[in-house]
Scaffold this motif. Structure first.
Motif, PDB file in Angstrom:
ATOM      1  N   PHE A   1       0.837  -1.198   0.000  1.00  0.00           N
ATOM      2  CA  PHE A   1       0.000   0.000   0.000  1.00  0.00           C
ATOM      3  C   PHE A   1       0.876   1.255   0.000  1.00  0.00           C
ATOM      4  CE2 PHE A   1      -2.431   3.370   2.034  1.00  0.00           C
ATOM      5  CZ  PHE A   1      -3.644   3.296   1.373  1.00  0.00           C
ATOM      6  N   ILE A   2       1.843   1.288   0.904  1.00  0.00           N
ATOM      7  CA  ILE A   2       2.742   2.445   1.008  1.00  0.00           C
ATOM      8  C   ILE A   2       3.543   2.615  -0.275  1.00  0.00           C
ATOM      9  CG2 ILE A   2       4.787   3.334   2.205  1.00  0.00           C
ATOM     10  CD1 ILE A   2       3.583   2.004   4.774  1.00  0.00           C
ATOM     11  N   THR A   3       4.054   1.513  -0.809  1.00  0.00           N
ATOM     12  CA  THR A   3       4.827   1.567  -2.054  1.00  0.00           C
ATOM     13  C   THR A   3       3.973   2.094  -3.201  1.00  0.00           C
ATOM     14  OG1 THR A   3       6.207  -0.283  -1.343  1.00  0.00           O
ATOM     15  CG2 THR A   3       6.163   0.193  -3.703  1.00  0.00           C
ATOM     16  N   HIS A   4       2.750   1.593  -3.317  1.00  0.00           N
ATOM     17  CA  HIS A   4       1.869   2.023  -4.404  1.00  0.00           C
ATOM     18  C   HIS A   4       1.467   3.488  -4.264  1.00  0.00           C
ATOM     19  CE1 HIS A   4       0.504  -2.350  -5.436  1.00  0.00           C
ATOM     20  NE2 HIS A   4       1.725  -2.090  -5.847  1.00  0.00           N
ATOM     21  N   ILE A   5       1.170   3.912  -3.054  1.00  0.00           N
ATOM     22  CA  ILE A   5       0.800   5.315  -2.835  1.00  0.00           C
ATOM     23  C   ILE A   5       1.965   6.230  -3.207  1.00  0.00           C
ATOM     24  CG2 ILE A   5       0.272   7.041  -1.048  1.00  0.00           C
ATOM     25  CD1 ILE A   5      -2.142   5.367  -1.867  1.00  0.00           C
ATOM     26  N   ASP A   6       3.166   5.869  -2.785  1.00  0.00           N
ATOM     27  CA  ASP A   6       4.344   6.667  -3.118  1.00  0.00           C
ATOM     28  C   ASP A   6       4.534   6.731  -4.631  1.00  0.00           C
ATOM     29  OD1 ASP A   6       6.765   8.137  -2.337  1.00  0.00           O
ATOM     30  OD2 ASP A   6       7.829   6.399  -3.163  1.00  0.00           O
ATOM     31  N   PHE A   7       4.380   5.596  -5.283  1.00  0.00           N
ATOM     32  CA  PHE A   7       4.518   5.536  -6.736  1.00  0.00           C
ATOM     33  C   PHE A   7       3.471   6.424  -7.419  1.00  0.00           C
ATOM     34  CE2 PHE A   7       3.276   3.633 -10.781  1.00  0.00           C
ATOM     35  CZ  PHE A   7       4.483   3.680 -11.456  1.00  0.00           C
ATOM     36  N   ILE A   8       2.233   6.330  -6.978  1.00  0.00           N
ATOM     37  CA  ILE A   8       1.154   7.134  -7.563  1.00  0.00           C
ATOM     38  C   ILE A   8       1.442   8.622  -7.392  1.00  0.00           C
ATOM     39  CG2 ILE A   8      -1.271   7.801  -7.255  1.00  0.00           C
ATOM     40  CD1 ILE A   8      -1.845   4.798  -6.728  1.00  0.00           C
ATOM     41  N   ARG A   9       1.884   9.010  -6.209  1.00  0.00           N
ATOM     42  CA  ARG A   9       2.185  10.428  -5.966  1.00  0.00           C
ATOM     43  C   ARG A   9       3.294  10.921  -6.889  1.00  0.00           C
ATOM     44  NH1 ARG A   9       4.039  11.939  -1.035  1.00  0.00           N
ATOM     45  NH2 ARG A   9       3.133  13.981  -1.327  1.00  0.00           N
ATOM     46  N   LYS A  10       4.321  10.103  -7.091  1.00  0.00           N
ATOM     47  CA  LYS A  10       5.419  10.495  -7.987  1.00  0.00           C
ATOM     48  C   LYS A  10       4.927  10.620  -9.423  1.00  0.00           C
ATOM     49  CE  LYS A  10       9.095   8.578  -5.141  1.00  0.00           C
ATOM     50  NZ  LYS A  10      10.022   7.466  -4.934  1.00  0.00           N
ATOM     51  N   LYS A  11       4.092   9.683  -9.850  1.00  0.00           N
ATOM     52  CA  LYS A  11       3.572   9.738 -11.218  1.00  0.00           C
ATOM     53  C   LYS A  11       2.652  10.944 -11.398  1.00  0.00           C
ATOM     54  CE  LYS A  11       4.738   7.482 -13.973  1.00  0.00           C
ATOM     55  NZ  LYS A  11       5.998   7.616 -14.752  1.00  0.00           N
ATOM     56  N   LEU A  12       1.864  11.260 -10.381  1.00  0.00           N
ATOM     57  CA  LEU A  12       1.003  12.442 -10.463  1.00  0.00           C
ATOM     58  C   LEU A  12       1.841  13.713 -10.573  1.00  0.00           C
ATOM     59  CD1 LEU A  12      -1.818  11.551  -7.924  1.00  0.00           C
ATOM     60  CD2 LEU A  12      -2.044  11.784 -10.412  1.00  0.00           C
ATOM     61  N   PHE A  13       2.955  13.751  -9.852  1.00  0.00           N
ATOM     62  CA  PHE A  13       3.855  14.901  -9.953  1.00  0.00           C
ATOM     63  C   PHE A  13       4.399  15.018 -11.374  1.00  0.00           C
ATOM     64  CE2 PHE A  13       8.163  16.671  -9.845  1.00  0.00           C
ATOM     65  CZ  PHE A  13       7.876  17.938  -9.374  1.00  0.00           C
ATOM     66  N   GLU A  14       4.776  13.881 -11.964  1.00  0.00           N
ATOM     67  CA  GLU A  14       5.278  13.900 -13.340  1.00  0.00           C
ATOM     68  C   GLU A  14       4.210  14.411 -14.305  1.00  0.00           C
ATOM     69  OE1 GLU A  14       6.904  10.148 -14.573  1.00  0.00           O
ATOM     70  OE2 GLU A  14       8.107   9.985 -12.752  1.00  0.00           O
ATOM     71  N   VAL A  15       2.985  13.949 -14.117  1.00  0.00           N
ATOM     72  CA  VAL A  15       1.896  14.401 -14.985  1.00  0.00           C
ATOM     73  C   VAL A  15       1.677  15.898 -14.798  1.00  0.00           C
ATOM     74  CG1 VAL A  15      -0.592  14.225 -15.433  1.00  0.00           C
ATOM     75  CG2 VAL A  15       0.768  12.149 -15.133  1.00  0.00           C
ATOM     76  N   ASP A  16       1.679  16.356 -13.550  1.00  0.00           N
ATOM     77  CA  ASP A  16       1.503  17.780 -13.282  1.00  0.00           C
ATOM     78  C   ASP A  16       2.607  18.597 -13.943  1.00  0.00           C
ATOM     79  OD1 ASP A  16       0.277  20.085 -11.835  1.00  0.00           O
ATOM     80  OD2 ASP A  16       2.224  20.079 -10.825  1.00  0.00           O
ATOM     81  N   THR A  17       3.824  18.111 -13.859  1.00  0.00           N
ATOM     82  CA  THR A  17       4.954  18.802 -14.477  1.00  0.00           C
ATOM     83  C   THR A  17       4.782  18.869 -15.989  1.00  0.00           C
ATOM     84  OG1 THR A  17       6.419  18.091 -12.694  1.00  0.00           O
ATOM     85  CG2 THR A  17       7.466  18.761 -14.750  1.00  0.00           C
ATOM     86  N   GLN A  18       4.352  17.757 -16.579  1.00  0.00           N
ATOM     87  CA  GLN A  18       4.168  17.737 -18.029  1.00  0.00           C
ATOM     88  C   GLN A  18       3.006  18.645 -18.444  1.00  0.00           C
ATOM     89  OE1 GLN A  18       4.185  13.845 -19.742  1.00  0.00           O
ATOM     90  NE2 GLN A  18       4.346  14.631 -21.807  1.00  0.00           N
ATOM     91  N   LEU A  19       1.948  18.671 -17.650  1.00  0.00           N
ATOM     92  CA  LEU A  19       0.832  19.575 -17.952  1.00  0.00           C
ATOM     93  C   LEU A  19       1.274  21.035 -17.865  1.00  0.00           C
ATOM     94  CD1 LEU A  19      -2.086  17.766 -16.107  1.00  0.00           C
ATOM     95  CD2 LEU A  19      -1.780  17.996 -18.585  1.00  0.00           C
ATOM     96  N   SER A  20       2.110  21.331 -16.889  1.00  0.00           N
ATOM     97  CA  SER A  20       2.643  22.686 -16.759  1.00  0.00           C
ATOM     98  C   SER A  20       3.464  23.056 -17.988  1.00  0.00           C
ATOM     99  CB  SER A  20       3.499  22.784 -15.491  1.00  0.00           C
ATOM    100  OG  SER A  20       4.085  24.054 -15.383  1.00  0.00           O
ATOM    101  N   GLU A  21       4.277  22.114 -18.436  1.00  0.00           N
ATOM    102  CA  GLU A  21       5.075  22.351 -19.634  1.00  0.00           C
ATOM    103  C   GLU A  21       4.172  22.572 -20.848  1.00  0.00           C
ATOM    104  OE1 GLU A  21       8.577  20.287 -22.337  1.00  0.00           O
ATOM    105  OE2 GLU A  21       7.937  19.308 -20.499  1.00  0.00           O
ATOM    106  N   CYS A  22       3.102  21.800 -20.946  1.00  0.00           N
ATOM    107  CA  CYS A  22       2.151  21.979 -22.054  1.00  0.00           C
ATOM    108  C   CYS A  22       1.569  23.388 -22.032  1.00  0.00           C
ATOM    109  CB  CYS A  22       1.020  20.954 -21.969  1.00  0.00           C
ATOM    110  SG  CYS A  22       1.494  19.279 -22.417  1.00  0.00           S
ATOM    111  N   GLY A  23       1.207  23.857 -20.851  1.00  0.00           N
ATOM    112  CA  GLY A  23       0.661  25.204 -20.724  1.00  0.00           C
ATOM    113  C   GLY A  23       1.666  26.264 -21.146  1.00  0.00           C
ATOM    114  N   GLU A  24       2.911  26.089 -20.724  1.00  0.00           N
ATOM    115  CA  GLU A  24       3.965  27.037 -21.106  1.00  0.00           C
ATOM    116  C   GLU A  24       4.179  27.038 -22.613  1.00  0.00           C
ATOM    117  OE1 GLU A  24       7.598  26.226 -19.009  1.00  0.00           O
ATOM    118  OE2 GLU A  24       6.612  26.265 -17.068  1.00  0.00           O
TER     119      GLU A  24
END
Length: 129
Positions: free
Chosen positions: A47-70
């Motif tokens: 559970f902890i491993t999966h949650i950590d993984f999901i949070r990291k992937k969400l950060f990556e998606v957020d970063t990529q969305l930010s780049e798309c906006g820029e």
């Protein structure tokens, strides 16, 4: 370590590249959603491993969305240089893109693929497949 990658494309290719980037974000979000639906809180370590993984992937998606906006803002400015001098009120300002650690990204991609496969197997098992 994070790095910034830059390359040049024709102006008319920008929307196509942005569509590709958005599709990539969508794919990651779909995978994250699948994984999130099969997380088992009865296994604390996973559970902890999966949650950590999901949070990291969400950060990556957020970063990529930010780049798309820029990139879209830059594309819009290139098409309408007169608007660049006086940006419209309420125009979104995106934070600068952090550098990307390619090795870490590749490791996360492999981890994501493994977890996606595991999630699919779990889904198949729960559906009697």
């Amino acid at each position: 370590m994070k790095v910034t990658m830059q390359y040049t494309i024709d102006l008319n290719e920008v929307p196509l590249r942005l569509n590709d980037m958005m599709q990539d974000c969508t794919t990651h979000l779909e995978t994250i959603t699948k994984l999130a639906t099969v997380i088992d809180a009865l296994n604390p370590d996973k559970f902890i491993t999966h949650i950590d993984f999901i949070r990291k992937k969400l950060f990556e998606v957020d970063t990529q969305l930010s780049e798309c906006g820029e990139l879209m803002q830059g594309y819009k400015n290139a098409l309408n240089p007169d608007e660049l001098a006086s940006p419209a009120e309420g125009t979104a300002q995106y934070p600068s893109m952090p550098n990307v650690d390619l090795e870490a990204l590749q490791g996360l991609q492999k981890q994501l693929e493994g977890m996606q496969k595991e999630a699919e197997e779990t889904t198949d098992d729960s559906q009697g497949g």
